[in-house]
Design a protein around this motif. Structure first.
Motif, PDB file in Angstrom:
ATOM      1  N   LEU A  32     -59.174 -58.638 -23.896  1.00 21.11           N
ATOM      2  CA  LEU A  32     -59.508 -58.548 -25.319  1.00 21.11           C
ATOM      3  C   LEU A  32     -59.358 -57.115 -25.821  1.00 21.11           C
ATOM      4  O   LEU A  32     -58.798 -56.877 -26.890  1.00 21.11           O
ATOM      5  CB  LEU A  32     -60.929 -59.057 -25.565  1.00 21.11           C
ATOM      6  CG  LEU A  32     -61.399 -59.031 -27.021  1.00 21.11           C
ATOM      7  CD1 LEU A  32     -60.470 -59.860 -27.908  1.00 21.11           C
ATOM      8  CD2 LEU A  32     -62.832 -59.530 -27.144  1.00 21.11           C
ATOM      9  N   TRP A  35     -55.774 -56.361 -26.321  1.00 25.48           N
ATOM     10  CA  TRP A  35     -55.214 -56.995 -27.529  1.00 25.48           C
ATOM     11  C   TRP A  35     -55.610 -56.243 -28.797  1.00 25.48           C
ATOM     12  O   TRP A  35     -54.807 -56.087 -29.713  1.00 25.48           O
ATOM     13  CB  TRP A  35     -55.681 -58.447 -27.614  1.00 25.48           C
ATOM     14  CG  TRP A  35     -55.139 -59.316 -26.514  1.00 25.48           C
ATOM     15  CD1 TRP A  35     -53.972 -59.155 -25.825  1.00 25.48           C
ATOM     16  CD2 TRP A  35     -55.763 -60.484 -25.959  1.00 25.48           C
ATOM     17  NE1 TRP A  35     -53.832 -60.153 -24.888  1.00 25.48           N
ATOM     18  CE2 TRP A  35     -54.899 -60.974 -24.950  1.00 25.48           C
ATOM     19  CE3 TRP A  35     -56.958 -61.156 -26.216  1.00 25.48           C
ATOM     20  CZ2 TRP A  35     -55.204 -62.113 -24.194  1.00 25.48           C
ATOM     21  CZ3 TRP A  35     -57.253 -62.291 -25.471  1.00 25.48           C
ATOM     22  CH2 TRP A  35     -56.388 -62.761 -24.470  1.00 25.48           C
ATOM     23  N   SER A 107     -59.499 -62.107 -34.315  1.00 24.04           N
ATOM     24  CA  SER A 107     -59.179 -62.914 -33.141  1.00 24.04           C
ATOM     25  C   SER A 107     -58.975 -64.351 -33.599  1.00 24.04           C
ATOM     26  O   SER A 107     -59.918 -65.003 -34.026  1.00 24.04           O
ATOM     27  CB  SER A 107     -60.325 -62.838 -32.126  1.00 24.04           C
ATOM     28  OG  SER A 107     -60.015 -63.641 -31.011  1.00 24.04           O
ATOM     29  N   VAL A 112     -54.886 -62.142 -31.123  1.00 22.13           N
ATOM     30  CA  VAL A 112     -55.556 -61.076 -31.878  1.00 22.13           C
ATOM     31  C   VAL A 112     -54.512 -60.408 -32.758  1.00 22.13           C
ATOM     32  O   VAL A 112     -53.453 -60.013 -32.277  1.00 22.13           O
ATOM     33  CB  VAL A 112     -56.203 -60.055 -30.924  1.00 22.13           C
ATOM     34  CG1 VAL A 112     -56.830 -58.906 -31.703  1.00 22.13           C
ATOM     35  CG2 VAL A 112     -57.252 -60.738 -30.053  1.00 22.13           C
TER      36      VAL A 112
END
Length: 132
Positions: A32, A35, A107, A112
């Motif tokens: 995450l 991204w 997201s 994303v």
């Protein structure tokens, strides 16, 4: 550091490093985080990043910060959705940051992306943060 919020932690590290004028800052690696950094890099807010190994031997990400005439390119980095208070928005509700001068990082089911890309892909999602 509140590791229940890895994104918030990373944003804080970026802000702190910029206040000290550092050229790079390190954060624990996660998909995450990578991204989010992809969007920051695509939108020109950071020079880029590379995957490294931290002192503790755990995977880390080294973020190259960007300055213009000595001033950080990122003027404001705000966490929107938080673990305790998730913020989801439909494609039509995703806010513009500073009349479109800034970027919301969202997201979505398609990944994303920036608010502009979310609109063009016609997807909403969790508004992770805004950057200006």
């Amino acid at each position: 550091m509140d590791m229940n919020d890895p994104i918030g932690d990373m944003l804080t590290r970026i802000r702190n490093a910029q206040m000290r004028g550092k050229s790079t800052v390190s954060t624990p690696a996660s998909k995450l985080r990578g991204w989010v950094l992809d969007v920051l890099a695509d939108e020109g807010y950071i020079r880029g990043y590379e995957n490294t190994t931290g002192e503790n031997g755990h995977p880390a990400i080294e973020i190259s910060l960007k300055y213009y005439e000595g001033t950080p390119v990122i003027r404001e980095l705000k966490r929107v959705s938080k673990p305790g208070r998730r913020v989801y928005m439909g494609v039509n509700d995703i806010p513009q940051v500073r009349q479109g001068l800034g970027v919301s990082i969202v997201s979505t089911p398609k990944g994303v992306m920036s608010d502009a890309n979310a609109r063009s892909n016609n997807v909403g999602g969790e508004v992770l943060c805004t950057v200006f």
